[in-house]
Design a protein around this motif. Sequence first.
Motif, PDB file in Angstrom:
ATOM      1  N   MET A 140      -4.349  -2.046   7.755  1.00 42.58           N
ATOM      2  CA  MET A 140      -5.540  -1.351   7.277  1.00 42.58           C
ATOM      3  C   MET A 140      -5.301  -0.888   5.848  1.00 42.58           C
ATOM      4  SD  MET A 140      -6.485   0.875  10.701  1.00 42.58           S
ATOM      5  CE  MET A 140      -8.116   1.340  10.125  1.00 42.58           C
ATOM      6  N   ILE A 141      -6.359  -0.865   5.061  1.00 42.53           N
ATOM      7  CA  ILE A 141      -6.272  -0.452   3.661  1.00 42.53           C
ATOM      8  C   ILE A 141      -7.264   0.680   3.421  1.00 42.53           C
ATOM      9  CG2 ILE A 141      -6.585  -1.151   1.258  1.00 42.53           C
ATOM     10  CD1 ILE A 141      -5.800  -3.965   2.051  1.00 42.53           C
ATOM     11  N   ASP A 142      -6.777   1.763   2.853  1.00 42.18           N
ATOM     12  CA  ASP A 142      -7.613   2.915   2.519  1.00 42.18           C
ATOM     13  C   ASP A 142      -7.933   2.869   1.026  1.00 42.18           C
ATOM     14  OD1 ASP A 142      -8.912   5.299   2.240  1.00 42.18           O
ATOM     15  OD2 ASP A 142      -7.309   6.550   3.069  1.00 42.18           O
ATOM     16  N   THR A 155      -3.468   1.236  -6.909  1.00 38.28           N
ATOM     17  CA  THR A 155      -3.097   0.506  -5.695  1.00 38.28           C
ATOM     18  C   THR A 155      -3.490   1.315  -4.467  1.00 38.28           C
ATOM     19  OG1 THR A 155      -1.202  -0.528  -6.791  1.00 38.28           O
ATOM     20  CG2 THR A 155      -1.209  -0.515  -4.380  1.00 38.28           C
ATOM     21  N   PRO A 156      -4.349   0.758  -3.610  1.00 41.46           N
ATOM     22  CA  PRO A 156      -4.792   1.524  -2.431  1.00 41.46           C
ATOM     23  C   PRO A 156      -3.686   1.639  -1.395  1.00 41.46           C
ATOM     24  CG  PRO A 156      -5.706  -0.681  -2.358  1.00 41.46           C
ATOM     25  CD  PRO A 156      -5.015  -0.557  -3.690  1.00 41.46           C
ATOM     26  N   ARG A 157      -3.752   2.698  -0.630  1.00 39.93           N
ATOM     27  CA  ARG A 157      -2.799   2.933   0.446  1.00 39.93           C
ATOM     28  C   ARG A 157      -3.042   1.926   1.566  1.00 39.93           C
ATOM     29  NH1 ARG A 157       2.084   5.491   1.860  1.00 39.93           N
ATOM     30  NH2 ARG A 157       1.914   6.553   3.874  1.00 39.93           N
ATOM     31  N   ARG A 158      -1.984   1.318   2.045  1.00 41.66           N
ATOM     32  CA  ARG A 158      -2.097   0.392   3.156  1.00 41.66           C
ATOM     33  C   ARG A 158      -1.100   0.781   4.238  1.00 41.66           C
ATOM     34  NH1 ARG A 158      -0.718  -5.266   0.348  1.00 41.66           N
ATOM     35  NH2 ARG A 158      -1.423  -6.020   2.392  1.00 41.66           N
ATOM     36  N   ILE A 159      -1.487   0.562   5.489  1.00 40.72           N
ATOM     37  CA  ILE A 159      -0.632   0.922   6.610  1.00 40.72           C
ATOM     38  C   ILE A 159      -0.585  -0.217   7.622  1.00 40.72           C
ATOM     39  CG2 ILE A 159      -0.985   3.419   6.399  1.00 40.72           C
ATOM     40  CD1 ILE A 159      -3.040   3.219   8.657  1.00 40.72           C
ATOM     41  N   LYS A 246       4.755   2.696  28.729  1.00 40.16           N
ATOM     42  CA  LYS A 246       4.451   3.545  29.890  1.00 40.16           C
ATOM     43  C   LYS A 246       3.023   4.077  29.808  1.00 40.16           C
ATOM     44  CE  LYS A 246       6.335   7.432  32.549  1.00 40.16           C
ATOM     45  NZ  LYS A 246       6.995   6.694  33.631  1.00 40.16           N
ATOM     46  N   LEU A 247       2.635   4.585  28.633  1.00 31.74           N
ATOM     47  CA  LEU A 247       1.287   5.106  28.472  1.00 31.74           C
ATOM     48  C   LEU A 247       0.252   4.002  28.697  1.00 31.74           C
ATOM     49  CD1 LEU A 247       1.796   7.383  25.329  1.00 31.74           C
ATOM     50  CD2 LEU A 247       1.317   8.163  27.660  1.00 31.74           C
ATOM     51  N   ALA A 248       0.463   2.850  28.074  1.00 28.31           N
ATOM     52  CA  ALA A 248      -0.499   1.752  28.205  1.00 28.31           C
ATOM     53  C   ALA A 248      -0.614   1.289  29.650  1.00 28.31           C
ATOM     54  CB  ALA A 248      -0.096   0.589  27.301  1.00 28.31           C
ATOM     55  N   SER A 249       0.508   1.249  30.359  1.00 27.34           N
ATOM     56  CA  SER A 249       0.469   0.802  31.748  1.00 27.34           C
ATOM     57  C   SER A 249      -0.289   1.780  32.639  1.00 27.34           C
ATOM     58  CB  SER A 249       1.891   0.596  32.283  1.00 27.34           C
ATOM     59  OG  SER A 249       2.538   1.829  32.578  1.00 27.34           O
ATOM     60  N   HIS A 250      -0.435   3.011  32.176  1.00 26.45           N
ATOM     61  CA  HIS A 250      -1.184   4.036  32.916  1.00 26.45           C
ATOM     62  C   HIS A 250      -2.599   4.215  32.368  1.00 26.45           C
ATOM     63  CE1 HIS A 250       1.814   5.773  35.716  1.00 26.45           C
ATOM     64  NE2 HIS A 250       2.685   5.286  34.845  1.00 26.45           N
ATOM     65  N   GLY A 251      -3.055   3.272  31.557  1.00 28.17           N
ATOM     66  CA  GLY A 251      -4.449   3.306  31.162  1.00 28.17           C
ATOM     67  C   GLY A 251      -4.749   3.984  29.846  1.00 28.17           C
ATOM     68  N   TYR A 252      -3.797   3.975  28.923  1.00 31.86           N
ATOM     69  CA  TYR A 252      -4.014   4.534  27.584  1.00 31.86           C
ATOM     70  C   TYR A 252      -4.054   3.417  26.554  1.00 31.86           C
ATOM     71  CZ  TYR A 252      -3.106   9.252  29.342  1.00 31.86           C
ATOM     72  OH  TYR A 252      -3.194  10.436  30.031  1.00 31.86           O
ATOM     73  N   LEU A 253      -4.806   3.657  25.510  1.00 33.62           N
ATOM     74  CA  LEU A 253      -4.807   2.801  24.324  1.00 33.62           C
ATOM     75  C   LEU A 253      -3.970   3.517  23.285  1.00 33.62           C
ATOM     76  CD1 LEU A 253      -5.774   0.449  22.595  1.00 33.62           C
ATOM     77  CD2 LEU A 253      -7.930   1.674  22.231  1.00 33.62           C
ATOM     78  N   VAL A 254      -2.848   2.915  22.908  1.00 32.22           N
ATOM     79  CA  VAL A 254      -1.877   3.579  22.032  1.00 32.22           C
ATOM     80  C   VAL A 254      -1.800   2.843  20.703  1.00 32.22           C
ATOM     81  CG1 VAL A 254       0.472   4.459  21.837  1.00 32.22           C
ATOM     82  CG2 VAL A 254      -0.554   4.162  24.106  1.00 32.22           C
ATOM     83  N   PHE A 255      -1.881   3.607  19.626  1.00 32.29           N
ATOM     84  CA  PHE A 255      -1.723   3.056  18.281  1.00 32.29           C
ATOM     85  C   PHE A 255      -0.558   3.769  17.606  1.00 32.29           C
ATOM     86  CE2 PHE A 255      -6.303   2.666  19.149  1.00 32.29           C
ATOM     87  CZ  PHE A 255      -6.528   1.329  18.879  1.00 32.29           C
ATOM     88  N   SER A 256       0.394   3.004  17.116  1.00 26.98           N
ATOM     89  CA  SER A 256       1.497   3.585  16.348  1.00 26.98           C
ATOM     90  C   SER A 256       1.292   3.247  14.885  1.00 26.98           C
ATOM     91  CB  SER A 256       2.841   3.035  16.837  1.00 26.98           C
ATOM     92  OG  SER A 256       3.909   3.649  16.137  1.00 26.98           O
ATOM     93  N   VAL A 257       1.147   4.270  14.070  1.00 27.81           N
ATOM     94  CA  VAL A 257       0.854   4.103  12.648  1.00 27.81           C
ATOM     95  C   VAL A 257       2.153   4.082  11.858  1.00 27.81           C
ATOM     96  CG1 VAL A 257      -0.282   5.136  10.636  1.00 27.81           C
ATOM     97  CG2 VAL A 257      -1.391   5.228  12.891  1.00 27.81           C
ATOM     98  N   GLY A 258       2.365   3.018  11.103  1.00 30.21           N
ATOM     99  CA  GLY A 258       3.526   2.941  10.226  1.00 30.21           C
ATOM    100  C   GLY A 258       3.221   3.584   8.889  1.00 30.21           C
ATOM    101  N   HIS A 259       4.124   4.424   8.410  1.00 27.97           N
ATOM    102  CA  HIS A 259       3.915   5.172   7.172  1.00 27.97           C
ATOM    103  C   HIS A 259       4.817   4.600   6.069  1.00 27.97           C
ATOM    104  CE1 HIS A 259       1.611   8.154   9.442  1.00 27.97           C
ATOM    105  NE2 HIS A 259       2.588   8.134  10.341  1.00 27.97           N
ATOM    106  N   ARG A 326      -0.348  12.861   7.138  1.00 30.61           N
ATOM    107  CA  ARG A 326      -1.544  13.456   7.756  1.00 30.61           C
ATOM    108  C   ARG A 326      -2.798  12.721   7.307  1.00 30.61           C
ATOM    109  NH1 ARG A 326      -1.322  19.895   7.039  1.00 30.61           N
ATOM    110  NH2 ARG A 326      -0.943  19.268   4.882  1.00 30.61           N
ATOM    111  N   ASP A 327      -2.836  12.320   6.059  1.00 32.60           N
ATOM    112  CA  ASP A 327      -3.987  11.561   5.559  1.00 32.60           C
ATOM    113  C   ASP A 327      -4.054  10.174   6.202  1.00 32.60           C
ATOM    114  OD1 ASP A 327      -4.797  13.659   3.984  1.00 32.60           O
ATOM    115  OD2 ASP A 327      -3.963  12.847   2.115  1.00 32.60           O
ATOM    116  N   ASP A 328      -2.885   9.582   6.489  1.00 29.47           N
ATOM    117  CA  ASP A 328      -2.870   8.303   7.194  1.00 29.47           C
ATOM    118  C   ASP A 328      -3.529   8.441   8.564  1.00 29.47           C
ATOM    119  OD1 ASP A 328      -1.501   7.058   5.122  1.00 29.47           O
ATOM    120  OD2 ASP A 328       0.465   7.221   6.090  1.00 29.47           O
TER     121      ASP A 328
END
Length: 533
Positions: A140-142, A155-159, A246-259, A326-328
């Motif tokens: 993603m690009i901010d 240069t825009p922030r990208r994650i 574990k979270l996903a297997s129990h019905g969660y949608l998990v996003f891990s944001v790289g900084h 935090r802005d990410d």
Amino acid sequence: MAGAEGAAHRVGLTGRVADVLITDVVLMLGAIAALAMALRSQNRRGAIALAFIAALAGSISTYRNSWQATPAVLAALLIVGIAIMPPYLATQPLRWLRRTLSSIVIGLIAASAALFYFLPIFSLPEPSGPHAVGTRQFEMIDQARQGVMEDTPGTPRRILVRAWYPASSIEGFSTRPYLTRAEVDDHAIDVFKDFGLPYVMYRHFSLVRTHSYVDAPVNVSDSLPVVVFSHGYWCWPGQNTALMEKLASHGYLVFSVGHPYDAGTMAFSDGVKIPVSPKKQSAQTPTQGMIKFWTGADHDTRYAALHQYQTDFDKHRVMQSFKAWRDDLRFFVDRLTAHGLPDAMHELQEVADDQRIGFAGMSFGGTTSASACHHDPRCKAAVNLDGEEFDWSLYDAPVRMPLAVLHADWVDYPPFGPTSADPTFNLLSGYAYESWSTAGDNDNVTRARLIGARHVGLTDLPLAARGPLKTRLYGKGNSEQMIEATNAFVLGFFDRRLKGTANAFPSSVLERYPTALAPHRNIGVREWWTHRS
């Protein structure tokens, strides 16, 4: 059923037997048998052939990043030399050479065996939920933020973002390696050299299989609560893969944001690589004001040093990261709630319930998650895994939303010397999230200690070592239990706070893991502040 399918698929892909590759087994057994044949001077040609087969198998292992095989490969080559020696050398003055080479060979084989044991090709725990797990990665690009951190002006922030989710089917899909070969070469070298060990010691992480199936279709039968995760400083988005699965297997949608810049080198699809910040050293260098606060002998001493501590941090390189992270998170949630994820993530976008969003993070990611959630009403609950807090508005003040804080064992492994080993007080966040006059009485805040865990013990990495090295790096607690207890603590919290499950959290989890989790009430702060007032 999905778990059995996954186990069989992983063996087929990697050729693993327990914690080694099949080629590793061929190498070790072949080398031992070839040495025995060579020393008996029987069937020397057979010994040479067997040694060459062992060396070939070992070469394949090392090519595939099973670096632990290297000493045994050298041993196999030396066995060839022993086997071609004339038999009479065993009784002639040069017999010492044969004996010396044999001793070296035995030592090399033993060295490989020790490396395979102490630094295994580990296995992640099977996800305990009813769903198979899929995973995807996207960028993603901010455009609204430019010149962030070490980005050049304009240069825009990208994650980078990695997602885990309940999958509707895994048939025909492959599991993701814990780190791809490219990731090992790109960012593992940055991450693991901070542990004070040679980078080569982590190359085999590309052989570890996860339980997440790449690009498997999303289970769209229901909307899913969302957990947005932030990794630790100088770490990477998949550092807590077992938790995500574990979270996903129990019905969660998990996003891990790289900084970027505060993680290992991140490679983007257009070939751009964002390295670790060139200001890394300054980010790790404390001021005297920080040290004075951290090493204060009691609450009064720390309170006297608190203003300078905060002032120094406000000018420190770390605070640039704090704002950027935090802005990410804000940017990601903005895009998620505005249905602005990349087109290829349409399925994920459609199942995301933007009324049930939680933040979680480890170390600096935990710091960021608690603060970012507090200031974003869209975030309904947060988890801080052993993060210090740099949001001064949360000192001597109640946090807005439910918060779970799980710290490493600061009693056995005090983070800032003996004065930070107080069992009634955790220095990383003890002054945050609650009013000091009522600390320990806020049902919105759940605190616990992971018994026997060092700081990095709250990731997947305790599985990656055994023996003294594991204790030195990750703590003395049982590796499997530390990870299981951590993940159960996080799942139990989000089940209660995002799903509304009547699961008696935290007592239900604490009672299940009495030797791994110790409840912590912050009453030491209240008693100090009440007495002082």
